[in-house]
Design a protein around this motif. Structure first.
Motif, PDB file in Angstrom:
ATOM      1  N   UNK A   1      15.939  -1.853  15.388  1.00 12.06           N
ATOM      2  CA  UNK A   1      16.034  -3.002  16.280  1.00 12.06           C
ATOM      3  C   UNK A   1      16.363  -4.250  15.479  1.00 12.06           C
ATOM      4  N   UNK A   2      16.612  -5.328  16.178  1.00 11.94           N
ATOM      5  CA  UNK A   2      17.012  -6.585  15.547  1.00 11.94           C
ATOM      6  C   UNK A   2      15.937  -7.069  14.568  1.00 11.94           C
ATOM      7  N   UNK A   3      16.370  -7.730  13.478  1.00 14.37           N
ATOM      8  CA  UNK A   3      15.404  -8.248  12.501  1.00 14.37           C
ATOM      9  C   UNK A   3      14.333  -9.140  13.117  1.00 14.37           C
ATOM     10  N   UNK A   4      14.683  -9.901  14.152  1.00 12.88           N
ATOM     11  CA  UNK A   4      13.713 -10.792  14.786  1.00 12.88           C
ATOM     12  C   UNK A   4      12.549  -9.990  15.387  1.00 12.88           C
ATOM     13  N   UNK A   5      12.843  -8.847  15.956  1.00 14.69           N
ATOM     14  CA  UNK A   5      11.804  -7.985  16.546  1.00 14.69           C
ATOM     15  C   UNK A   5      10.937  -7.397  15.444  1.00 14.69           C
ATOM     16  N   UNK A   6      11.564  -6.902  14.378  1.00 17.00           N
ATOM     17  CA  UNK A   6      10.797  -6.319  13.272  1.00 17.00           C
ATOM     18  C   UNK A   6       9.990  -7.385  12.540  1.00 17.00           C
ATOM     19  N   UNK A   7      10.523  -8.599  12.418  1.00 18.18           N
ATOM     20  CA  UNK A   7       9.806  -9.679  11.733  1.00 18.18           C
ATOM     21  C   UNK A   7       8.522 -10.038  12.472  1.00 18.18           C
ATOM     22  N   UNK A   8       8.535  -9.919  13.791  1.00 15.61           N
ATOM     23  CA  UNK A   8       7.343 -10.233  14.578  1.00 15.61           C
ATOM     24  C   UNK A   8       6.200  -9.251  14.299  1.00 15.61           C
ATOM     25  N   UNK A   9       6.496  -8.105  13.695  1.00 19.53           N
ATOM     26  CA  UNK A   9       5.478  -7.102  13.373  1.00 19.53           C
ATOM     27  C   UNK A   9       4.734  -7.431  12.079  1.00 19.53           C
ATOM     28  N   UNK A  10       5.261  -8.329  11.286  1.00 19.67           N
ATOM     29  CA  UNK A  10       4.688  -8.619   9.970  1.00 19.67           C
ATOM     30  C   UNK A  10       3.250  -9.118  10.103  1.00 19.67           C
ATOM     31  N   UNK A  11       2.410  -8.682   9.177  1.00 19.54           N
ATOM     32  CA  UNK A  11       1.004  -9.087   9.174  1.00 19.54           C
ATOM     33  C   UNK A  11       0.682  -9.765   7.843  1.00 19.54           C
ATOM     34  N   UNK A  12      -0.500 -10.330   7.773  1.00 23.43           N
ATOM     35  CA  UNK A  12      -0.967 -10.917   6.521  1.00 23.43           C
ATOM     36  C   UNK A  12      -1.120  -9.808   5.479  1.00 23.43           C
ATOM     37  N   UNK A  13      -1.019 -10.157   4.192  1.00 23.55           N
ATOM     38  CA  UNK A  13      -1.190  -9.140   3.154  1.00 23.55           C
ATOM     39  C   UNK A  13      -2.545  -8.439   3.288  1.00 23.55           C
ATOM     40  N   UNK A  14      -2.536  -7.168   2.990  1.00 19.15           N
ATOM     41  CA  UNK A  14      -3.714  -6.316   3.083  1.00 19.15           C
ATOM     42  C   UNK A  14      -4.175  -5.963   1.674  1.00 19.15           C
ATOM     43  N   UNK A  15      -5.465  -6.040   1.407  1.00 14.96           N
ATOM     44  CA  UNK A  15      -5.979  -5.657   0.091  1.00 14.96           C
ATOM     45  C   UNK A  15      -6.416  -4.196   0.142  1.00 14.96           C
ATOM     46  N   UNK A  16      -5.748  -3.322  -0.602  1.00 13.62           N
ATOM     47  CA  UNK A  16      -6.117  -1.906  -0.609  1.00 13.62           C
ATOM     48  C   UNK A  16      -7.539  -1.704  -1.142  1.00 13.62           C
ATOM     49  N   UNK A  17      -8.184  -0.636  -0.691  1.00 14.35           N
ATOM     50  CA  UNK A  17      -9.559  -0.356  -1.092  1.00 14.35           C
ATOM     51  C   UNK A  17      -9.714  -0.239  -2.603  1.00 14.35           C
ATOM     52  N   UNK A  18      -8.749   0.416  -3.275  1.00 14.21           N
ATOM     53  CA  UNK A  18      -8.907   0.601  -4.723  1.00 14.21           C
ATOM     54  C   UNK A  18      -8.818  -0.729  -5.482  1.00 14.21           C
ATOM     55  N   UNK A  19      -8.088  -1.715  -4.935  1.00 21.17           N
ATOM     56  CA  UNK A  19      -8.034  -3.021  -5.572  1.00 21.17           C
ATOM     57  C   UNK A  19      -9.378  -3.742  -5.442  1.00 21.17           C
ATOM     58  N   UNK A  20      -9.966  -3.649  -4.263  1.00 24.59           N
ATOM     59  CA  UNK A  20     -11.297  -4.225  -4.073  1.00 24.59           C
ATOM     60  C   UNK A  20     -12.324  -3.579  -4.996  1.00 24.59           C
ATOM     61  N   UNK A  21     -12.236  -2.271  -5.149  1.00 22.60           N
ATOM     62  CA  UNK A  21     -13.164  -1.562  -6.036  1.00 22.60           C
ATOM     63  C   UNK A  21     -12.946  -1.975  -7.484  1.00 22.60           C
ATOM     64  N   UNK A  22     -11.703  -2.124  -7.900  1.00 23.88           N
ATOM     65  CA  UNK A  22     -11.411  -2.547  -9.284  1.00 23.88           C
ATOM     66  C   UNK A  22     -11.928  -3.950  -9.542  1.00 23.88           C
ATOM     67  N   UNK A  23     -11.755  -4.857  -8.585  1.00 24.74           N
ATOM     68  CA  UNK A  23     -12.264  -6.213  -8.736  1.00 24.74           C
ATOM     69  C   UNK A  23     -13.786  -6.211  -8.881  1.00 24.74           C
ATOM     70  N   UNK A  24     -14.459  -5.400  -8.050  1.00 25.96           N
ATOM     71  CA  UNK A  24     -15.923  -5.324  -8.129  1.00 25.96           C
ATOM     72  C   UNK A  24     -16.356  -4.737  -9.471  1.00 25.96           C
TER      73      UNK A  24
END
Length: 119
Positions: free
Chosen positions: A93-116
């Motif tokens: 579909x058009x880029x405008x439709x796909x762009x509306x799907x974008x979300x805020x960055x997600x922190x993966x579980x393993x990154x959170x575990x490494x930080x801890x």
């Protein structure tokens, strides 16, 4: 649901320079690595998955890397990259439709575990 479609094509042989911020919790000296092997796993999502709170679809790329331009080819490192992918059925579909799907960055579980672990 997983898929066999490649979302991270053409990365084998690519050179990646890592340059982390100088402060805690992580500091990795700048270094250039070359990708020697790639494995990717896609978790696609449709509108119902998103409505059920399962989040958007993503691909997780796992890379085996070695120092670029170095004689020390025995030294290996692993790198993982996450990338959000379009909702099933909207890939073309058009880029405008796909762009509306974008979300805020997600922190993966393993990154959170490494930080801890580093704290």
């Amino acid at each position: 649901m997983t898929t066999s479609l490649q979302y991270l094509p053409g990365l084998k042989g690519a050179k990646v320079t890592l340059d982390s911020p100088p402060g805690p919790p992580f500091y990795i000296p700048p270094k250039t690595w070359q990708i020697v092997k790639l494995d990717e796993s896609a978790n696609v999502a449709d509108e119902r998955d998103i409505a059920d709170g399962l989040g958007p679809g993503y691909v997780a790329g796992k890379f085996l890397c070695q120092p670029a331009g170095s004689d020390d080819q025995q030294k290996l490192a692993c790198m993982r990259i996450y990338k959000q992918i379009p909702t099933t059925g909207t890939e073309f579909q058009k880029p405008k439709i796909r762009a509306a799907q974008a979300t805020e960055p997600h922190e993966p579980l393993e990154l959170g575990a490494l930080k801890a672990f580093k704290e």
